[in-house]
Design an enzyme around this catalytic site. Structure first.
Site, PDB file in Angstrom:
ATOM      1  N   ASN A   1      -7.767  23.386   6.058  1.00 27.93           N
ATOM      2  CA  ASN A   1      -8.248  22.176   5.380  1.00 27.93           C
ATOM      3  C   ASN A   1      -7.199  21.708   4.377  1.00 27.93           C
ATOM      4  OD1 ASN A   1     -10.833  21.754   6.544  1.00 27.93           O
ATOM      5  ND2 ASN A   1     -11.705  23.368   5.278  1.00 27.93           N
TER       6      ASN A   1
ATOM      7  N   HIS B   1     -15.941  17.678  11.827  1.00 26.31           N
ATOM      8  CA  HIS B   1     -14.567  17.178  12.051  1.00 26.31           C
ATOM      9  C   HIS B   1     -14.493  16.241  13.259  1.00 26.31           C
ATOM     10  CE1 HIS B   1     -12.780  19.766   8.975  1.00 26.31           C
ATOM     11  NE2 HIS B   1     -13.658  20.668   9.358  1.00 26.31           N
TER      12      HIS B   1
END
Ligand code: NDP
Length: 487
Positions: free
Chosen positions: A125, A53
């Site tokens: 997510n 990420h």
């Protein structure tokens, strides 16, 4: 009036254009502390990027609770009418900080709520499930998504080797290869807490909960070809879209829904409700609408407020707890640990991470302690003390988690059907056109992968539905024919 330039120590600067030299042709004098300070700071402008990420986009906003689940939770942030300031950061998983935004990948959907009882982070997510269910496999899985140690290139072979040896990944891979694997921009996708969490009330009663954020902008996606064309023009399409929308006053919103499961149901459910590769069927646990999140303020400084934002599932508040989900438990450790490494021991004291409620703890010293004594009394630097320092509050204790079992390295593949929910998605949820795009995207992602690995993967797709395996086979054949025709 223009402000006077100073050094970091506050001394006024007379000349910010010319170094201090022993003549117009040099050399530079060692005593040019102003030059030294500038060069030294430049050398330190980067911090370790997140291992996963790394590329992200974020903004501030508000969560407003419109529904009533007060019978399930005492959390102030979830009470009817509560308005809580918050921060969102969206991200891709695999690419480094400079990666293009429009890549097919899962998107991180990380939220921090600055509640009156401490920060609550919901670090999810844009998909309700994940590739694996046992955290022992997480570093292995991520290695397949990052660069090959010798070629320093991403490796489709590694990805499909791992996936085809890990059938629990099928559900997430199917979503990744579907339209939802390449959202148009961060505002056009749902978010999911993904894990099972718990809610508990003042009476000490617990229920299990899933959190869902439904985009009010509508889902929108790009095909691989469309994304390729965009990346040829801009690698920053997500930042442009999110930052631009908020600058224009076009504030994106998401509806908050929860699914609630009575505590005892976990024992009898046909599937393991703490398995991160599974959803809770809506028919069994209907989503309940309880609020809305709006993003309405851009950061003033991207690095300070988005890059340094530190989200962690360890940030829970009274009334919201964790669950037996093994992946969640590992993340409770792993995320906070990553931030201590990336930002430093006192990362929670940085303005973007600092709670907006009083903070009292006995952690001492360490690099960059800029907050001083936070124990609530000057002479109290240990606990217990008789100096009036902060003390515990048993009234916010979480009810006991009733668990029993034999400690062992239980095979996480035993008794878990990796195909049934993927079949529901493939057979019932997707339209013919969505399925056709799913097959084509999957075949494209398999390009360059050895035949034996593709065969192993196809074996799993056949088990989901013969049409799924055959659809990918046909798409692979079309790509092969197109390649032959082009030669
Ligand atoms: P439902 O028909 O009640 O729910 C299906 C859900 O699938 C929709 O509500 C939507 O979720 C989501 N969806 C629609 N299109 C896609 C897509 N292209 N890719 C991924 N998700 C999509 O059935 P069930 O609850 O029984 O679930 C059936 C299957 O749907 C599951 O096995 C799972 O694969 C998938 N799904 C289920 C979710 C759940 O929480 N139950 C959530 C997301 C997917 P949304 O409203 O969240 O957009």
């Amino acid at each position: 009036m223009t402000k006077r330039l100073t050094t970091t120590a506050g001394a006024p600067v007379a000349d910010n254009q010319n170094s201090l030299t022993a003549g117009p042709r040099g050399p530079v004098l060692m005593q040019d502390w102003q030059l030294l300070e500038k060069l030294a700071h430049q050398n330190r402008e980067r911090i370790p990027e997140r291992v996963v990420h790394a590329k992200g986009w974020g903004a501030f906003g508000t969560l407003t609770i419109t529904g009533d689940i007060s019978r399930h939770t005492r959390a102030a942030v979830l009470q009817p009418g509560a308005k809580t300031p918050m921060l969102a950061r969206f991200s891709t998983v695999a690419g480094e900080m400079g990666a293009a935004d429009h890549e097919r990948d899962v998107r991180g959907f990380a939220l921090k709520f600055y509640t009156s009882e401490g920060n609550w982070d919901l670090v999810g997510n844009n998909t309700p499930v994940f590739f694996i269910r046992d955290p022992l496999k997480f570093p292995d899985f991520i290695h397949t998504q990052k660069r090959h140690p010798r070629s320093n290139l991403r490796s489709a072979t590694a990805a499909w080797d791992f996936w085809s040896l890990s059938p629990e990944s099928l559900h997430q891979v199917t979503i990744l290869m579907s339209d939802r694997g390449l959202p148009k921009d961060p505002t056009r996708m749902n978010g999911y807490g993904s894990h099972t969490y718990s809610l508990w009330n003042d009476a000490g009663e617990r229920v299990w909960v899933k959190f869902h954020w439904k985009t009010q902008q509508g889902h929108a996606f790009f095909s691989n070809a469309e994304a390729e064309a965009i990346v040829g023009k801009t690698r920053e399409g997500y930042q442009e879209a999110l930052f631009g929308a908020i600058e224009r006053g076009d504030f994106p919103r998401w509806t908050l829904q929860v699914q609630i499961m009575p505590e005892a149901d976990a024992e009898k459910a046909a599937f393991n409700p703490f398995d991160l590769t599974k959803v809770w069927p809506h028919a069994d646990y209907p989503p309940i609408e309880i609020g809305v999140m709006e993003l309405n303020r851009n950061a003033d400084n991207y690095f300070a407020e988005i890059e340094q934002a530190a989200f962690s599932p360890s940030n829970a508040v009274p009334g919201i707890g964790h669950s037996p989900d093994k992946m969640l438990q590992a993340r409770v450790f792993s995320y906070a640990d990553a931030h201590r490494y990336r930002l430093g021991t006192h990362y929670e004291a940085l303005p973007v991470n600092a709670p907006k409620c009083p903070v009292h703890h006995y952690h001492k010293d360490g690099q960059m302690n800029f907050f001083g004594q936070q124990t609530g009394a000057g002479d109290a630097y240990y606990e217990p003390n008789s100096m009036g320092g902060a003390t515990e509050d048993p009234s916010v204790g979480e009810p006991p988690l009733r668990i029993s079992g034999d400690a062992a390295r239980w095979n996480h593949r035993d008794g878990n059907d990796d195909y049934v929910q993927v079949r529901a998605l493939h057979d019932k949820v997707m339209s013919d056109a969505e399925r056709a795009r799913l097959y084509a995207n999957t075949a494209e992602a398999m390009q360059g992968v050895p035949a034996a690995i593709i065969e192993r993967a196809l074996g799993h797709y056949d088990k989901v539905a013969k049409a799924y395996g055959d659809g990918i086979r046909a798409a692979l054949a079309r790509l092969e024919a197109a390649r032959a025709a082009a030669e």
